[in-house]
Design a protein around this motif. Structure first.
Motif, PDB file in Angstrom:
ATOM      1  N   TRP A 120     -53.399 -16.717 -48.359  1.00 11.78           N
ATOM      2  CA  TRP A 120     -52.889 -17.279 -49.605  1.00 11.78           C
ATOM      3  C   TRP A 120     -51.430 -16.873 -49.838  1.00 11.78           C
ATOM      4  N   ILE A 121     -51.112 -15.610 -49.595  1.00 11.54           N
ATOM      5  CA  ILE A 121     -49.739 -15.137 -49.797  1.00 11.54           C
ATOM      6  C   ILE A 121     -48.782 -15.837 -48.829  1.00 11.54           C
ATOM      7  N   LEU A 122     -49.205 -16.009 -47.591  1.00 13.24           N
ATOM      8  CA  LEU A 122     -48.369 -16.744 -46.635  1.00 13.24           C
ATOM      9  C   LEU A 122     -48.157 -18.180 -47.113  1.00 13.24           C
ATOM     10  N   TYR A 123     -49.186 -18.800 -47.618  1.00  9.82           N
ATOM     11  CA  TYR A 123     -49.082 -20.158 -48.149  1.00  9.82           C
ATOM     12  C   TYR A 123     -48.117 -20.197 -49.338  1.00  9.82           C
ATOM     13  N   ALA A 124     -48.276 -19.239 -50.252  1.00  8.67           N
ATOM     14  CA  ALA A 124     -47.394 -19.184 -51.424  1.00  8.67           C
ATOM     15  C   ALA A 124     -45.933 -18.934 -51.029  1.00  8.67           C
ATOM     16  N   SER A 125     -45.750 -18.326 -49.860  1.00  4.72           N
ATOM     17  CA  SER A 125     -44.398 -18.054 -49.345  1.00  4.72           C
ATOM     18  C   SER A 125     -43.890 -19.191 -48.455  1.00  4.72           C
ATOM     19  N   ALA A 126     -44.598 -20.303 -48.439  1.00  2.97           N
ATOM     20  CA  ALA A 126     -44.242 -21.490 -47.652  1.00  2.97           C
ATOM     21  C   ALA A 126     -44.273 -21.212 -46.151  1.00  2.97           C
ATOM     22  N   LYS A 127     -45.102 -20.281 -45.724  1.00  2.00           N
ATOM     23  CA  LYS A 127     -45.296 -20.001 -44.300  1.00  2.00           C
ATOM     24  C   LYS A 127     -46.608 -20.677 -43.897  1.00  2.00           C
ATOM     25  N   TYR A 128     -46.581 -21.989 -43.887  1.00  2.00           N
ATOM     26  CA  TYR A 128     -47.793 -22.786 -43.776  1.00  2.00           C
ATOM     27  C   TYR A 128     -48.516 -22.627 -42.439  1.00  2.00           C
ATOM     28  N   HIS A 129     -47.777 -22.588 -41.355  1.00  2.00           N
ATOM     29  CA  HIS A 129     -48.404 -22.451 -40.041  1.00  2.00           C
ATOM     30  C   HIS A 129     -49.163 -21.118 -39.948  1.00  2.00           C
ATOM     31  N   GLU A 130     -48.510 -20.031 -40.350  1.00  2.63           N
ATOM     32  CA  GLU A 130     -49.169 -18.719 -40.323  1.00  2.63           C
ATOM     33  C   GLU A 130     -50.359 -18.687 -41.291  1.00  2.63           C
ATOM     34  N   ALA A 131     -50.183 -19.295 -42.462  1.00  2.00           N
ATOM     35  CA  ALA A 131     -51.269 -19.325 -43.453  1.00  2.00           C
ATOM     36  C   ALA A 131     -52.493 -20.028 -42.868  1.00  2.00           C
ATOM     37  N   LYS A 132     -52.262 -21.143 -42.170  1.00  2.00           N
ATOM     38  CA  LYS A 132     -53.376 -21.880 -41.576  1.00  2.00           C
ATOM     39  C   LYS A 132     -54.089 -21.033 -40.532  1.00  2.00           C
ATOM     40  N   SER A 169     -49.112 -12.456 -56.004  1.00  2.00           N
ATOM     41  CA  SER A 169     -48.942 -13.802 -55.452  1.00  2.00           C
ATOM     42  C   SER A 169     -49.348 -14.879 -56.458  1.00  2.00           C
ATOM     43  N   LEU A 170     -50.380 -14.619 -57.248  1.00  2.00           N
ATOM     44  CA  LEU A 170     -50.778 -15.598 -58.263  1.00  2.00           C
ATOM     45  C   LEU A 170     -49.676 -15.816 -59.301  1.00  2.00           C
ATOM     46  N   ARG A 171     -48.898 -14.757 -59.543  1.00  2.00           N
ATOM     47  CA  ARG A 171     -47.779 -14.852 -60.486  1.00  2.00           C
ATOM     48  C   ARG A 171     -46.500 -15.301 -59.792  1.00  2.00           C
ATOM     49  N   ASN A 172     -46.585 -15.492 -58.467  1.00  2.00           N
ATOM     50  CA  ASN A 172     -45.427 -15.876 -57.659  1.00  2.00           C
ATOM     51  C   ASN A 172     -44.288 -14.870 -57.827  1.00  2.00           C
ATOM     52  N   GLU A 173     -44.651 -13.586 -57.834  1.00  2.00           N
ATOM     53  CA  GLU A 173     -43.685 -12.500 -58.000  1.00  2.00           C
ATOM     54  C   GLU A 173     -43.757 -11.566 -56.800  1.00  2.00           C
ATOM     55  N   ASN A 174     -42.603 -11.074 -56.410  1.00  2.00           N
ATOM     56  CA  ASN A 174     -42.522 -10.074 -55.339  1.00  2.00           C
ATOM     57  C   ASN A 174     -43.373 -10.455 -54.133  1.00  2.00           C
ATOM     58  N   LEU A 175     -43.205 -11.699 -53.668  1.00  2.00           N
ATOM     59  CA  LEU A 175     -44.043 -12.177 -52.565  1.00  2.00           C
ATOM     60  C   LEU A 175     -43.838 -11.378 -51.286  1.00  2.00           C
ATOM     61  N   GLU A 176     -42.636 -10.885 -51.056  1.00  2.00           N
ATOM     62  CA  GLU A 176     -42.416 -10.073 -49.865  1.00  2.00           C
ATOM     63  C   GLU A 176     -43.216  -8.769 -49.945  1.00  2.00           C
ATOM     64  N   LYS A 177     -43.192  -8.143 -51.119  1.00  2.00           N
ATOM     65  CA  LYS A 177     -43.980  -6.916 -51.316  1.00  2.00           C
ATOM     66  C   LYS A 177     -45.475  -7.233 -51.185  1.00  2.00           C
ATOM     67  N   ALA A 178     -45.890  -8.344 -51.779  1.00  2.00           N
ATOM     68  CA  ALA A 178     -47.294  -8.746 -51.699  1.00  2.00           C
ATOM     69  C   ALA A 178     -47.708  -8.966 -50.246  1.00  2.00           C
ATOM     70  N   GLU A 179     -46.846  -9.625 -49.486  1.00  2.00           N
ATOM     71  CA  GLU A 179     -47.154  -9.876 -48.079  1.00  2.00           C
ATOM     72  C   GLU A 179     -47.278  -8.561 -47.306  1.00  2.00           C
ATOM     73  N   ASN A 180     -46.376  -7.634 -47.550  1.00  2.00           N
ATOM     74  CA  ASN A 180     -46.424  -6.341 -46.853  1.00  2.00           C
ATOM     75  C   ASN A 180     -47.692  -5.561 -47.196  1.00  2.00           C
ATOM     76  N   MET A 181     -48.056  -5.552 -48.475  1.00  2.00           N
ATOM     77  CA  MET A 181     -49.274  -4.838 -48.876  1.00  2.00           C
ATOM     78  C   MET A 181     -50.512  -5.501 -48.276  1.00  2.00           C
ATOM     79  N   SER A 182     -50.544  -6.815 -48.306  1.00  2.00           N
ATOM     80  CA  SER A 182     -51.695  -7.527 -47.772  1.00  2.00           C
ATOM     81  C   SER A 182     -51.808  -7.340 -46.257  1.00  2.00           C
TER      82      SER A 182
END
Length: 181
Positions: free
Chosen positions: A165-177, A133-146
């Motif tokens: 953080w991963i939800l935020y990086a994926s622009a899923k702001y409501h879920e991230a909050k 997520s810090l590299r903004n790579e494979n965010l879907e995979k990162a979300e699944n692992m997290s």
């Protein structure tokens, strides 16, 4: 215990069990300078014993000598025989060391090997997903692992924070909050 094991290795240098206990205690105490010094000596005494390289690699990693950590962990993992949990820990630490050394491809490969050995390793699931997520790579995979890390260890604040953080990086702001709260 550390003082007694230190004294014991002075008298019984050839006893692997004593060295192992000394290094384990130093690890539990986060005494990485002593662990580094003692693991170097233990590696010389027991050059085919992978745990001595493991402790050396971890000490170097904690003391921010990434290249030395990588070297010790690579040598040690090659010595592991029929001990999947230990092998997985080597790869988990290699993932961290390569990441800190900015070798992202090797870091990802090491984490993948660790997860092949133990797909439920919440430490690896969390760190690997966070670094992706810090590299903004494979965010879907990162979300699944997290998400999996949180399912396996539902009350772990580090994993919850990573998932937010991963939800935020994926622009899923409501879920991230919701997760960060």
């Amino acid at each position: 215990a550390k003082d007694r094991y230190s004294k014991a290795v002075e008298f019984e240098k050839g006893k692997l069990a004593i060295w192992s206990q000394l290094l384990f205690v130093e690890s539990q105490l986060n005494n990485y300078n002593s662990m580094l010094k003692d693991s170097k000596e233990a590696m010389e005494l027991f050059p085919s014993e992978p745990t001595m390289y493991f402790f050396n690699g971890v000490a170097n990693l904690q003391l921010s000598d990434n290249k030395a950590a990588i070297s010790a962990l690579k040598r040690g993992v090659d010595l592991v025989v029929e001990n999947k949990p230990l092998e997985g820990q080597f790869y988990a630490n290699l993932g961290d060391a390569y990441y800190r050394d900015k070798q992202m491809g090797k870091s990802d490969s090491a984490y993948e090997k660790a997860l092949e050995i133990n797909p439920k390793d919440t430490y690896v699931l969390n760190n690997y997903s966070y670094y992706l997520s810090l590299r903004n790579e494979n965010l879907e995979k990162a979300e699944n692992m997290s998400r999996k890390a949180n399912e396996l260890d539902p009350n772990n604040g580090n994993s919850q924070d990573t998932y937010a953080w991963i939800l935020y990086a994926s622009a899923k702001y409501h879920e991230a909050k919701e997760w960060i709260e």
